[in-house]
Enzyme design. Structure first.
Site, PDB file in Angstrom:
ATOM      1  CB  CYS A  76      32.134  26.810  33.706  1.00 10.31           C
ATOM      2  SG  CYS A  76      32.802  25.287  33.028  1.00 10.31           S
ATOM      3  CB  CYS A  96      35.028  28.105  31.810  1.00 10.64           C
ATOM      4  SG  CYS A  96      33.744  27.234  30.898  1.00 10.64           S
TER       5      CYS A  96
END
Length: 285
Positions: A64, A67
């Site tokens: 991600c 993230c």
């Protein structure tokens, strides 16, 4: 000689004091630093630790991009965990699918605040200062907690966690069959379809056996046939009584109709009826 020695001692003492003062001033002017903290990793095996104390938990995935941007900030925030009295943790949803289902993770990254087993979802800005003020100023008190029905320790979320684990297990099996054993994709789907059918039939038989054991059939009871015979006799007796009552009503109707026929006589009596049948005109009276 003594005076010279005393003077030197005083100069050394004064120099030491000045040096100590400079060191203290430098320490005071330095910015405050955090005590070394520890960023903990939560798994399916130790997740119940977050039910006690105060926690901030980040759910992320290595692939991600958002993230990846948050990781340095989250690590810096973890260094202040001991000073703030909060434990900082992270969960890799790719490695812990059960926790992903238990907390209903639908977006990444997702951050939860937990205080003594009460969970709240963090929706604020994602900087170190915002995280620190969220804990230090207790801004989490203004956020509505997660309902107990959807809490991670509820029965519903336990079932959801098991479902996510099962789906991940099936995925691993599919990858093993297709990549390691060389089974075609359609063959893997066929194997899973057959396994689903067999498991469904097995579960159905088990449920039938359990139902028969818990709620046995009335036909197996000792007095079932006796009660059935009595019920049949009662039904026949009731039917016989209904027929007798119906016959009695028909006889009453016939008696009533016959009585009315005998009482009624046409004008002129029977002779007038005979004359009308022969076509003879009636005489004026």
């Amino acid at each position: 000689m003594a005076c010279t020695y005393t003077r030197r001692v005083r100069e050394m003492t004064a120099g030491a004091c000045v040096f100590s003062a400079l060191i203290a001033l430098c320490v005071m002017l330095q910015p405050a630093s955090a005590k070394p903290g520890k960023l903990r990793e939560i798994t399916d095996g130790n997740w119940e630790e977050i039910l006690t104390g105060e926690w901030m938990i980040e759910f992320f995935a290595p692939w991600c991009p958002a993230c990846q941007q948050l990781q340095p900030v989250w690590s810096e925030f973890a260094e202040w965990g001991d000073d703030l009295g909060v434990s900082i943790a992270k969960v890799d949803v790719t490695e812990q699918p059960g926790l992903s289902g238990r907390f209903i993770i639908t977006a990444l990254p997702t951050i939860y605040h937990c205080k003594d087993g009460v969970f709240r979802r963090y929706q604020g800005a994602r900087s170190k200062e915002d995280f620190m003020s969220f804990i230090d100023e207790k801004k989490w008190q203004s956020i509505e907690p997660v309902s107990s029905w959807f809490g991670p320790s509820s029965l519903l979320m336990n079932a959801m966690s098991a479902l996510f684990k099962l789906s991940m297990f099936i995925r691993h099996c599919h990858n093993y069959l297709t990549e390691q054993l060389g089974v075609p994709v359609w063959g893997s789907y066929g194997i899973f379809a057959l396994a689903t059918l067999i498991s469904g039939l097995t579960l159905g038989l088990v449920l039938v056996f359990v139902a028969d054991f818990v709620f046995p059939s009335r036909r197996l009871s000792p007095d079932y046939h006796h009660r059935k015979l009595l019920a049949g006799q009662v039904r026949l007796l009731q039917q016989s009584e209904d027929e007798q009552e119906a016959d009695g009503e028909e006889e009453d109707d016939e008696d009533e109709y016959g009585g009315k026929t005998e009482e009624w006589q046409p004008p002129g009596g029977a002779e007038a009826v005979r004359r009308r049948g022969l076509g003879v005109p009636e005489e004026d009276t």
